[in-house]
Write an enzyme that holds these catalytic residues in place. Sequence first.
Site, PDB file in Angstrom:
ATOM      1  N   ARG A 150       0.843  -1.193   0.000  1.00 34.72           N
ATOM      2  CA  ARG A 150       0.000   0.000   0.000  1.00 34.72           C
ATOM      3  C   ARG A 150       0.885   1.252   0.000  1.00 34.72           C
ATOM      4  O   ARG A 150       1.974   1.257   0.593  1.00 34.72           O
ATOM      5  CB  ARG A 150      -0.832  -0.032   1.278  1.00 34.72           C
ATOM      6  N   THR A 424      -9.656   0.932  -9.919  1.00 36.76           N
ATOM      7  CA  THR A 424      -8.674   0.029  -9.337  1.00 36.76           C
ATOM      8  C   THR A 424      -8.697  -1.174 -10.250  1.00 36.76           C
ATOM      9  O   THR A 424      -9.548  -1.279 -11.107  1.00 36.76           O
ATOM     10  CB  THR A 424      -9.156  -0.349  -7.905  1.00 36.76           C
ATOM     11  N   ASN A 444      -6.172   4.577  -7.155  1.00 36.94           N
ATOM     12  CA  ASN A 444      -7.387   5.109  -6.548  1.00 36.94           C
ATOM     13  C   ASN A 444      -8.355   5.566  -7.625  1.00 36.94           C
ATOM     14  O   ASN A 444      -9.078   4.745  -8.157  1.00 36.94           O
ATOM     15  CB  ASN A 444      -7.086   6.194  -5.520  1.00 36.94           C
ATOM     16  N   SER A 495      -7.660   0.921   3.430  1.00 39.60           N
ATOM     17  CA  SER A 495      -8.120   0.482   2.111  1.00 39.60           C
ATOM     18  C   SER A 495      -9.301  -0.466   2.262  1.00 39.60           C
ATOM     19  O   SER A 495      -9.494  -1.072   3.315  1.00 39.60           O
ATOM     20  CB  SER A 495      -6.980  -0.254   1.407  1.00 39.60           C
TER      21      SER A 495
END
Length: 627
Positions: A150, A424, A444, A495
Site C-alpha cells: 500500500r 482500481t 485510486n 483500504s
Amino acid sequence: MSIDSRPPAPSPSPALFSTARRAPRAPARFAALATLLAIVAGCERPEPRAASSPAPSSAFVEAGGAFPDAWPFGADGSPVTAAGGMVATTDEYASRVGVDILARGGNAVDAAVATGLALAVVNPEAGNLGGGGFLMVRLADGSVHALDHREKAPIAATRDMYLDEDGNVTDRSVVGHLAAGVPGTVAGLWEAHQRFGSLEWADLVEPSIRLANGFEVTTRLVSTLEAAQQGIRAFPASARIFLPGNEVPQIGDTFSQPDLATVLARLRDQGPDDFYRGETAALIAAEMERGGGIITLEDLARYEAVWRDPVAFVYRGHTVHSMPPPSSGGVTMAAIANQVEHWDLAALGWNGPDAIHVMAEAFRRAYADRNEYLADPDVVEMPLAELTSREYAEARAATISMERATPSDQIRPGVEAFLDESHTTHYSVVDGDGNAVAVTTSVNSWYGSKVVVEGAGFFLNNTMDDFSAKPGTPNQFGLVQGERNAVASEKRMLSAMSPTIVEDPAGGLFLVSGTPGGATIITTVLQTIFNVVDHGMNVVQAVHAPRVHHQHLPDAIVFEHGGLPEATVRALEARGHAVRERERGPPDAYFTGGMSGDVQLIMVMPDGTLSGWSDPRRGGFAVGYPQ
Ligand code: DON
C-alpha cells in the site's frame, strides 16, 4: 502452447451475455465491450479459442434460480476452463502475458508479477507503477501469505494538510501532486518475486517493455481517457503522453509510451533500486518539486512492502483468507460473514427482500466498525480479535430485526454522502501446481492524481484521499471514516481492497477472487462467495449476479441498475430501508456508472480443473492454460 479463452465476439456472445436475458434496453456499453473483444482478438497474439465446455448446470439454476428480467447478464454462460493454470484480469493483453509466463514454466507468482507490470502499461487508469496494492498468495502446500504494498503518506504529511483556512476539505487529496502517496507497487512485485518467484526477474519485466513500445489501443483505454481527459489536460506532461495531439487516441491506433518503456527497462536491469533510489526516484522527486508535492528522495528510499498475517475466517465450512489492515477487507468480511451465518441465506431466497435485508443489516454494522476502528496497524491499536470473533458477531446479529431496518444513526451518528465511481484493478492467477495469487492494485481514481511523472511516463496515485482528510467527513467513496484513519507522517491509509482466497471444507484451494469498486469492494467479494457457497452458482453466475451494497453511511441499500425487482425494492422500503438504484450515465458511455465491481474469479472444480470468469461489467478476460 494451446490456449482456452473466452470467445472474442463481434457482437455479444452467449458466453458473455445470455441472449435470453439481454436487456431490452441493452446499453451501448455492451456494444463497446464487444468491440473491445473484437479488437483485442486481432492483436499479434494467438487467436483466442472459444471456451470448450458446455454451460454447466448449477444448483442455483436447478433450484429454479433466475436473474431479474431487467438484468443484462445471463445465468447460462460457459466459463473458461483449463487444467493447467488460469489468469483472469481486466485486459486480454495482460492475461496473455500471465499465461505466457505459465507456459514458460513460471509459477503463479511469476505470472502475477508479469501480469501486474503489463497492466501498468495497458490499463494505466488503474494498473500502475505509481500506486500500490495488496497481494495474497496461497501456495500448493496450503500456506497463505499477505503482502502489503500500500502507498504511504510522505514524511512531511500532516493531519490537516487537505483543509483550507476555514477547516473545509479541499480537492487536494484527489487531484494534483499532494494527492499522491509514496508508491508501493514496484516494491511489492519485487518482494513477491524475491520470496516466491522461480523465473528470472528480467523475463517477467520484458513483456511489459514490449507493450510500452506500442500496443493497439483498446476500447477500455479510449473510454477511461474520455472520462478522465478533463482532469488530465490540467497537467501538460500527462496530456502530452495520454492525449497525443491533444486528443484521446483512437481505437486501433498504436499507443507507445517510450518514457515508461525506459523506466521498465531500468526496472528489468536494476530491480527496484532505480525506482526507489536511482534515476526514476530522482524523476519523481523532481516532479514533486515542480508541482508543489511533498514526496522526497528520502520517502522513496524508506518505502518497504510488508508481509502481514492474513485474516482467516470460516464461512459455512469454507476458510476464507483475505487482507488484514491497512486493508479493511479481511476484517470487515469476517464481521459480515459471521453475522450472516446466523441465517440460511439460500432458504431466504437469492435477491429477495429477506436475504438482502440480512446482508444489508450485517454490512451496515460491520462498516460502522470498519469506518471507526480500522487504520494502519503500525500506527493505531485495533480490536481485531473482537471484531472478527464469533461472539461479537453473535451480539451484533442479535440486534438485527427481520421486520425493521435499524437506522444507521442508531448504530452511530452520521451524515449523508454519495458513492462515486473511480478505478482500481484486480487479477487472479492459479498455476498447474495449485499455487494461487490474488492481487488488487490501484491508483485510486481513474488515472490517480492525473499527474504523470515527467520523463517517467506513469501516473501517480491519489490514494491520500483514502485517509479521513477531516474525520467524520466523507471521502470520494462516501466513506465516513474516523480519527484513527486521519493523515499522519509515513502512515498507510485504510483500504477496502480485498484480494481473497477461499478453501473448500476439505482445506483445498477453491476460489480466488477480488474486484475494484472502492467502498463496495468488500461487499462485492463477499456476495460472490455467498453466490457460490449459499446459492450454488457457478463462476459465470456468481460474477454476473447483480449486487447490493450498504456501508453504514449513507444509510441506504444501493443496488445495480436493473438488479432488483420492483417488488423487492418495495418490500425493503416497507421495512424502513432507503433503497437507491445506481444511476446510469449517458447511454453511449462505456462505464455508465450503473454497475459496481469488476470481479476476476477462478474456481477449482471437484475434478481439479479450473473454471474462471472475468466480469463483463467493465470487460475483462480470463485465459486458461493449457486446454
Ligand atoms: O484502497 C481503496 O479502498 C481504494 N483506493 C480503492 C479504489 C477503487 O477500488 C476504485 N475502483 N473502482
